[in-house]
Design a protein around this motif. Structure first.
Motif, PDB file in Angstrom:
ATOM      1  N   PRO A   1      -6.430   9.072  -0.016  1.00  7.60           N
ATOM      2  CA  PRO A   1      -7.181   8.488   0.987  1.00  7.60           C
ATOM      3  C   PRO A   1      -7.755   7.788   1.268  1.00  7.60           C
ATOM      4  O   PRO A   1      -7.602   6.536   2.170  1.00  7.60           O
ATOM      5  CB  PRO A   1      -8.048   9.472   0.668  1.00  7.60           C
ATOM      6  CG  PRO A   1      -7.297  10.030  -0.249  1.00  7.60           C
ATOM      7  CD  PRO A   1      -6.699   9.858  -1.387  1.00  7.60           C
ATOM      8  N   VAL A   2      -7.827   6.177   0.276  1.00  3.05           N
ATOM      9  CA  VAL A   2      -8.695   4.934   0.212  1.00  3.05           C
ATOM     10  C   VAL A   2      -6.846   4.276   0.296  1.00  3.05           C
ATOM     11  O   VAL A   2      -7.372   4.087   1.229  1.00  3.05           O
ATOM     12  CB  VAL A   2      -9.325   4.993  -1.661  1.00  3.05           C
ATOM     13  CG1 VAL A   2      -9.887   2.806  -1.165  1.00  3.05           C
ATOM     14  CG2 VAL A   2     -10.073   5.509  -1.776  1.00  3.05           C
ATOM     15  N   VAL A   3      -6.483   3.805  -0.436  1.00  6.79           N
ATOM     16  CA  VAL A   3      -4.810   3.997   0.083  1.00  6.79           C
ATOM     17  C   VAL A   3      -4.514   3.527   1.913  1.00  6.79           C
ATOM     18  O   VAL A   3      -3.692   3.115   2.401  1.00  6.79           O
ATOM     19  CB  VAL A   3      -3.670   3.472  -0.484  1.00  6.79           C
ATOM     20  CG1 VAL A   3      -2.937   2.545  -0.765  1.00  6.79           C
ATOM     21  CG2 VAL A   3      -4.557   3.711  -1.911  1.00  6.79           C
ATOM     22  N   ILE A   4      -4.683   5.345   2.577  1.00  5.82           N
ATOM     23  CA  ILE A   4      -4.311   5.274   3.794  1.00  5.82           C
ATOM     24  C   ILE A   4      -4.857   4.302   4.423  1.00  5.82           C
ATOM     25  O   ILE A   4      -4.752   3.757   5.678  1.00  5.82           O
ATOM     26  CB  ILE A   4      -4.594   6.618   4.289  1.00  5.82           C
ATOM     27  CG1 ILE A   4      -2.859   7.266   3.260  1.00  5.82           C
ATOM     28  CG2 ILE A   4      -4.449   7.045   5.794  1.00  5.82           C
ATOM     29  CD1 ILE A   4      -3.200   8.753   3.289  1.00  5.82           C
ATOM     30  N   PHE A   5      -6.304   4.296   4.415  1.00  8.22           N
ATOM     31  CA  PHE A   5      -7.065   3.920   5.220  1.00  8.22           C
ATOM     32  C   PHE A   5      -6.940   2.348   5.676  1.00  8.22           C
ATOM     33  O   PHE A   5      -6.397   2.311   7.445  1.00  8.22           O
ATOM     34  CB  PHE A   5      -8.764   3.354   4.652  1.00  8.22           C
ATOM     35  CG  PHE A   5      -9.871   3.004   5.773  1.00  8.22           C
ATOM     36  CD1 PHE A   5     -10.132   1.688   6.061  1.00  8.22           C
ATOM     37  CD2 PHE A   5     -10.314   4.176   6.050  1.00  8.22           C
ATOM     38  CE1 PHE A   5     -10.770   1.409   6.864  1.00  8.22           C
ATOM     39  CE2 PHE A   5     -10.969   3.984   6.993  1.00  8.22           C
ATOM     40  CZ  PHE A   5     -12.264   2.859   6.891  1.00  8.22           C
ATOM     41  N   PRO A   6      -6.800   1.209   4.525  1.00  3.61           N
ATOM     42  CA  PRO A   6      -6.220  -0.098   5.313  1.00  3.61           C
ATOM     43  C   PRO A   6      -5.190   0.162   6.616  1.00  3.61           C
ATOM     44  O   PRO A   6      -4.124  -0.397   7.095  1.00  3.61           O
ATOM     45  CB  PRO A   6      -5.767  -1.052   4.430  1.00  3.61           C
ATOM     46  CG  PRO A   6      -5.636   0.639   3.282  1.00  3.61           C
ATOM     47  CD  PRO A   6      -6.479   1.347   3.508  1.00  3.61           C
ATOM     48  N   ILE A   7      -3.553   1.081   5.856  1.00  7.16           N
ATOM     49  CA  ILE A   7      -2.869   1.240   6.774  1.00  7.16           C
ATOM     50  C   ILE A   7      -2.612   1.702   7.621  1.00  7.16           C
ATOM     51  O   ILE A   7      -2.265   0.940   9.138  1.00  7.16           O
ATOM     52  CB  ILE A   7      -1.330   1.848   5.765  1.00  7.16           C
ATOM     53  CG1 ILE A   7      -1.601   1.335   4.207  1.00  7.16           C
ATOM     54  CG2 ILE A   7      -0.401   2.270   6.897  1.00  7.16           C
ATOM     55  CD1 ILE A   7      -0.617   2.658   3.516  1.00  7.16           C
TER      56      ILE A   7
ATOM     57  N   ASN B   1       0.654  -1.366  -0.248  1.00  6.80           N
ATOM     58  CA  ASN B   1       0.361  -0.276  -0.128  1.00  6.80           C
ATOM     59  C   ASN B   1       0.545   1.585   0.235  1.00  6.80           C
ATOM     60  O   ASN B   1       0.519   2.330  -0.708  1.00  6.80           O
ATOM     61  CB  ASN B   1      -0.843  -0.140   1.386  1.00  6.80           C
ATOM     62  CG  ASN B   1      -2.160  -1.040   1.452  1.00  6.80           C
ATOM     63  OD1 ASN B   1      -2.766  -1.675   0.025  1.00  6.80           O
ATOM     64  ND2 ASN B   1      -2.409  -1.325   2.590  1.00  6.80           N
ATOM     65  N   ILE B   2       2.083   1.203   1.100  1.00  5.01           N
ATOM     66  CA  ILE B   2       2.595   2.628   0.735  1.00  5.01           C
ATOM     67  C   ILE B   2       3.818   2.813  -0.735  1.00  5.01           C
ATOM     68  O   ILE B   2       4.002   3.753  -0.983  1.00  5.01           O
ATOM     69  CB  ILE B   2       3.913   2.358   1.512  1.00  5.01           C
ATOM     70  CG1 ILE B   2       3.036   2.319   3.352  1.00  5.01           C
ATOM     71  CG2 ILE B   2       4.984   3.138   1.815  1.00  5.01           C
ATOM     72  CD1 ILE B   2       3.995   2.144   4.717  1.00  5.01           C
ATOM     73  N   GLY B   3       3.728   1.470  -0.972  1.00  5.49           N
ATOM     74  CA  GLY B   3       4.424   1.945  -2.539  1.00  5.49           C
ATOM     75  C   GLY B   3       3.111   2.177  -3.456  1.00  5.49           C
ATOM     76  O   GLY B   3       3.425   2.864  -4.438  1.00  5.49           O
ATOM     77  N   ALA B   4       2.267   1.874  -3.226  1.00  6.53           N
ATOM     78  CA  ALA B   4       1.012   1.881  -4.092  1.00  6.53           C
ATOM     79  C   ALA B   4       0.947   3.395  -4.019  1.00  6.53           C
ATOM     80  O   ALA B   4       0.471   5.285  -5.047  1.00  6.53           O
ATOM     81  CB  ALA B   4      -0.670   1.580  -4.265  1.00  6.53           C
ATOM     82  N   MET B   5       0.516   4.445  -2.658  1.00  8.20           N
ATOM     83  CA  MET B   5       0.714   5.562  -2.614  1.00  8.20           C
ATOM     84  C   MET B   5       1.901   5.999  -3.388  1.00  8.20           C
ATOM     85  O   MET B   5       1.416   7.343  -3.462  1.00  8.20           O
ATOM     86  CB  MET B   5       0.526   5.904  -0.997  1.00  8.20           C
ATOM     87  CG  MET B   5      -0.653   5.504  -0.709  1.00  8.20           C
ATOM     88  SD  MET B   5      -0.662   5.713   1.556  1.00  8.20           S
ATOM     89  CE  MET B   5       0.445   7.441   1.375  1.00  8.20           C
TER      90      MET B   5
END
Length: 504
Positions: free
Chosen positions: A386-392, A158-162
């Motif tokens: 913001p959607v990617v931050i949610f699960p992190i 997820n961090i890589g995607a962000m």
């Protein structure tokens, strides 16, 4: 954007499908890219995550009944395709430019087949293990270590995607502003500095959206991301027939008006034969950048945290039906990736940059069509972060303080910390290629190769270790370890070589 992929899942079968629940879930009947959301915990008490097994404790693992799915076969294909496609598509032409057409197709075929095989292992493990949560399978298989391995891999992905999304903002937003304001001299203009713009967008637009406790309407933006990438593919194909070659002659001629070639430049290109080799496709290439090809491809195919939630919501659920969904989705993305890589490579050949969209500006300038593509991509990635931050954030919260009640202060601090850390990566990591390479070689390799096979070997008890299935899973696990160690080692060597040569 090998891009993280989240979605809406009904925790209770009698939940109103047309409304949003208080814990931030939203209806999965919409084509969202968020199918990994449940696998990474929602902002509720940990005991609410155990909905899969509480009423089925008396049954065998593989007889566990999950609540009936409501998503059609076609929508499930769309959702999984949406979970696969992401920013990684922007790096595929670069991978082909450093492998050659034939070698790239071979690698793309193998990675897609291996990814599909890992989905098969994951689905079978979920049925045997009685859970549709990635981290819960890890906990059942290897205890806390398995849970941390799954959670850590998904968080890294997820961090890589962000980071890849924010890299697109860093690369493309200055070009959009420059084109819209018709600015020629960019010296000293802070609002054309990509680093400043990333910080501005992050803390003015992304942070307020990320601080929301409920995702709400952000779920609708995921379908936009897939449509944006399809539009991007169409433009890449069209531009192949509009941009003359050799591109080196275009750079030397420097005869363009408003980002398009003049007739004099076109004539010069047509008569120029000194750079003919530049426009000749190559089929096998081996150089220092070839090592990034496999990580970029693995980064582009990661969707595994989304597979189990999509499986849970599939109407008339069965493992065979979900495998058919996966086969269609992977084949569609295989074709999309191949076309994007091929036409991007055949447009610029060895001049392809690590982010394809940026290559157009570097070589041919910006026209209206490219400007529209850039704006669409920028809107899509800005609303996806913001959607990617949610699960992190949810994962960090439940790992550090799982029993504490919700706190806006803690919620805000974790959100700001995640966003600040990602901004530092984007500012100080030289290129998006390094993000694709590192995450693809580490987290993506874990999610595609290592974890599904390791969970399968441990949790599927009815097959002996000497069975063909277990031996195949063991070989798959070992191949994943080789891919991860080999890719990481070669990438680190390339970084060291670049540093010693005066590069990054």
């Amino acid at each position: 954007m090998k891009k993280t992929e989240m979605g809406r899942f009904n925790i209770s079968p009698d939940e109103d499908s047309s409304s949003y629940s208080s814990n931030g879930d939203f209806n999965y009947s919409y084509p969202t890219k968020q199918a990994a959301l449940k696998s990474h915990y929602v902002d509720v008490d940990p005991e609410n995550q155990n909905f899969l097994l509480e009423s089925n404790l008396g049954k065998k693992k593989y007889e566990t009944d999950f609540h009936p799915g409501t998503t059609s076969f076609g929508m499930s294909v769309f959702n999984l395709s949406n979970a696969i496609v992401g920013s990684g598509i922007l790096g595929l032409s670069y991978a082909m430019a450093n492998t050659g057409i034939a070698l790239f197709i071979i690698l793309l075929t193998f990675v897609s087949i291996f990814s599909l095989y890992s989905v098969h292992l994951l689905l079978k493990t979920a049925n045997e293990g009685g859970s549709l949560l990635y981290e819960q399978l890890g906990h059942k298989a290897y205890g806390l270590a398995g849970k941390l391995a799954a959670s850590g891999s998904i968080t890294m992905q997820n961090i890589g995607a962000m980071s890849s999304y924010l890299f697109i903002v860093k690369y493309e937003l200055p070009l959009v502003i420059k084109a819209l304001m018709n600015i020629e001299d960019t010296n000293g203009l802070w609002y054309l500095n990509g680093d400043y713009l990333v910080l501005l967008v992050s803390f003015v637009l992304i942070l307020p959206l990320s601080l929301l406790r409920n995702l709400g309407y952000l779920g609708y933006t995921s379908g936009l991301s897939l449509l944006c990438m399809i539009f991007f593919l169409i433009v890449v194909i069209c531009k192949k027939f509009q941009i003359p070659c050799p591109v080196e002659a275009a750079l030397m001629a420097n005869e363009t008006v408003n980002g398009t070639f003049t007739q004099a430049a076109l004539a010069a290109l047509a008569s120029n034969s000194t750079s003919a080799d530049t426009c000749r496709p190559r089929y096998f290439i081996f150089n220092s950048q070839t090592v990034y090809a496999v990580p970029i491809l693995t980064f582009s195919f990661v969707c595994h945290p989304a597979v189990l939630p999509i499986y849970e919501e599939l109407k008339s659920r069965s493992r065979r039906r979900m495998m058919n969904v996966s086969k269609i989705s992977f084949f569609a993305m295989f074709l999309m990736y191949l076309l994007a890589a091929l036409f991007g490579y055949l447009t610029f050949y060895e001049h392809v940059e690590s982010e394809l969209l940026h290559t157009y500006s570097a070589i041919v300038g910006t026209d209206i069509l490219l400007l529209v593509v850039r704006l669409a991509v920028l809107v899509a990635v800005t609303l996806t972060v913001p959607v990617v931050i949610f699960p992190i954030r949810s994962s960090v919260t439940h790992l550090l303080c799982p029993t504490k009640e919700f706190s806006w202060f803690r919620h805000s601090v974790i959100t700001v910390t995640i966003l600040a850390f990602t901004n530092l990566l984007v500012i100080f990591v030289p290129t998006i290629r390094d993000i694709f390479g590192f995450i693809g070689a580490s987290a993506a390799a874990m999610l595609i190769f290592i974890l599904p096979s390791a969970f399968y070997i441990k949790l599927v008890k009815k097959e002996p270790m000497r069975s063909v299935q277990k031996i195949g899973a063991l070989c798959f696990l070992l191949s994943g370890v080789v891919v991860m160690i080999g890719s990481m080692g070669l990438i680190v060597l390339d970084w060291v070589h670049d540093a010693s040569a005066g590069g990054h």
